[in-house]
Scaffold this motif. Structure first.
Motif, PDB file in Angstrom:
ATOM      1  N   PHE A  32       0.830  -1.198   0.000  1.00 59.39           N
ATOM      2  CA  PHE A  32       0.000   0.000   0.000  1.00 59.39           C
ATOM      3  C   PHE A  32       0.873   1.259   0.000  1.00 59.39           C
ATOM      4  O   PHE A  32       0.582   2.232  -0.698  1.00 59.39           O
ATOM      5  CB  PHE A  32      -0.916  -0.010   1.215  1.00 59.39           C
ATOM      6  CG  PHE A  32      -1.945   1.083   1.198  1.00 59.39           C
ATOM      7  CD1 PHE A  32      -3.032   1.023   0.352  1.00 59.39           C
ATOM      8  CD2 PHE A  32      -1.824   2.181   2.028  1.00 59.39           C
ATOM      9  CE1 PHE A  32      -3.979   2.031   0.329  1.00 59.39           C
ATOM     10  CE2 PHE A  32      -2.762   3.197   2.020  1.00 59.39           C
ATOM     11  CZ  PHE A  32      -3.849   3.124   1.167  1.00 59.39           C
ATOM     12  N   ALA A  33       1.956   1.223   0.762  1.00 57.74           N
ATOM     13  CA  ALA A  33       2.877   2.362   0.794  1.00 57.74           C
ATOM     14  C   ALA A  33       3.515   2.576  -0.575  1.00 57.74           C
ATOM     15  O   ALA A  33       3.707   3.719  -1.015  1.00 57.74           O
ATOM     16  CB  ALA A  33       3.958   2.144   1.850  1.00 57.74           C
ATOM     17  N   GLU A  34       3.836   1.494  -1.283  1.00 51.84           N
ATOM     18  CA  GLU A  34       4.411   1.619  -2.625  1.00 51.84           C
ATOM     19  C   GLU A  34       3.408   2.256  -3.585  1.00 51.84           C
ATOM     20  O   GLU A  34       3.773   3.102  -4.408  1.00 51.84           O
ATOM     21  CB  GLU A  34       4.845   0.244  -3.157  1.00 51.84           C
ATOM     22  CG  GLU A  34       6.032  -0.382  -2.435  1.00 51.84           C
ATOM     23  CD  GLU A  34       7.345   0.318  -2.735  1.00 51.84           C
ATOM     24  OE1 GLU A  34       7.454   1.014  -3.768  1.00 51.84           O
ATOM     25  OE2 GLU A  34       8.288   0.160  -1.925  1.00 51.84           O
ATOM     26  N   GLN A  35       2.142   1.856  -3.491  1.00 53.37           N
ATOM     27  CA  GLN A  35       1.129   2.425  -4.364  1.00 53.37           C
ATOM     28  C   GLN A  35       0.942   3.922  -4.084  1.00 53.37           C
ATOM     29  O   GLN A  35       0.800   4.731  -5.013  1.00 53.37           O
ATOM     30  CB  GLN A  35      -0.201   1.691  -4.181  1.00 53.37           C
ATOM     31  CG  GLN A  35      -0.147   0.203  -4.483  1.00 53.37           C
ATOM     32  CD  GLN A  35       0.306  -0.088  -5.901  1.00 53.37           C
ATOM     33  OE1 GLN A  35      -0.118   0.577  -6.848  1.00 53.37           O
ATOM     34  NE2 GLN A  35       1.173  -1.071  -6.064  1.00 53.37           N
ATOM     35  N   ALA A  36       0.930   4.280  -2.808  1.00 57.89           N
ATOM     36  CA  ALA A  36       0.807   5.687  -2.444  1.00 57.89           C
ATOM     37  C   ALA A  36       2.019   6.483  -2.933  1.00 57.89           C
ATOM     38  O   ALA A  36       1.884   7.608  -3.429  1.00 57.89           O
ATOM     39  CB  ALA A  36       0.652   5.824  -0.934  1.00 57.89           C
TER      40      ALA A  36
END
Length: 203
Positions: free
Chosen positions: A182-186
């Motif tokens: 999720f952090a990578e997508q953000a």
């Protein structure tokens, strides 16, 4: 370094919100220098494999299972590198997600449900344009937001925000591949937003 980033249309329902991120400047600079953006997309289960490796500590390649060995051998060197029979993980999460903010006209249950989706990832708050006129319903609904730790901010006509319910600080219980993903997508949204800003301001 922080920035407001619109959440992309992700699987799992993480949509229609704005994330406040704290970008890891060291990791961001390292990735920019290496030409690396996201560490996802280099093989199924890659983040599971990366989380099995300590950061910047060489691990004997022969201690990994065949799936982990296959991953580290094809991953870009900026993610992990192999030398003298050892593999070293270089990549870390590129950002921390501080807050997810959703906007609704009032404190509908839909607002509560939308903010609740981000419970495993970060603190949450809802910005509304009005509160329920019925005092009983208003108090009951705000108590529900407070119970789940979701902040409520009332937006006035002049754009000012009044905190009605304080958002509860988010404390991660454990690190998971899903949270890293999720952090990578953000972070990907942050990079896209930054690129668009540069395009608009270019002479």
């Amino acid at each position: 370094m922080t920035g407001l980033v619109d959440v992309p249309s992700l699987t799992g329902g993480y949509t229609d919100a704005t994330l406040t991120l704290a970008i890891d400047h060291t990791e961001h600079t390292r990735r920019q220098a290496a030409g690396l953006q996201l560490v996802v997309g280099h093989g199924f289960g890659g983040l599971d494999h990366l989380m099995a490796l300590p950061h910047e500590m060489p691990v004997p390649l022969n201690t990994l299972d065949k799936y982990q060995r296959a991953y580290v051998r094809r991953a870009p060197a900026a993610i992990c590198s192999i030398r003298d029979g050892h593999v070293t993980r270089h990549a870390v999460r590129p950002c921390r997600i501080l807050m997810a903010t959703v906007r609704y006209n009032t404190t509908y249950k839909l607002a509560l449900d939308s903010a609740s989706r981000f419970a495993p990832m970060c603190a949450r708050q809802v910005i509304v344009k009005r509160l329920d006129k019925n005092a009983f319903h208003r108090i009951s609904r705000l108590a529900e937001f407070d119970f789940y730790g979701i902040g409520v901010l009332l937006e006035h006509a002049d754009g000012g925000l009044e905190t009605v319910v304080e958002p509860r600080p988010w404390v991660p219980k454990r690190h998971t591949p899903a949270a890293w993903w999720f952090a990578e997508q953000a972070y990907g949204s942050y990079l896209k937003q930054t690129a668009q800003t540069l395009e608009r301001t270019a002479p």
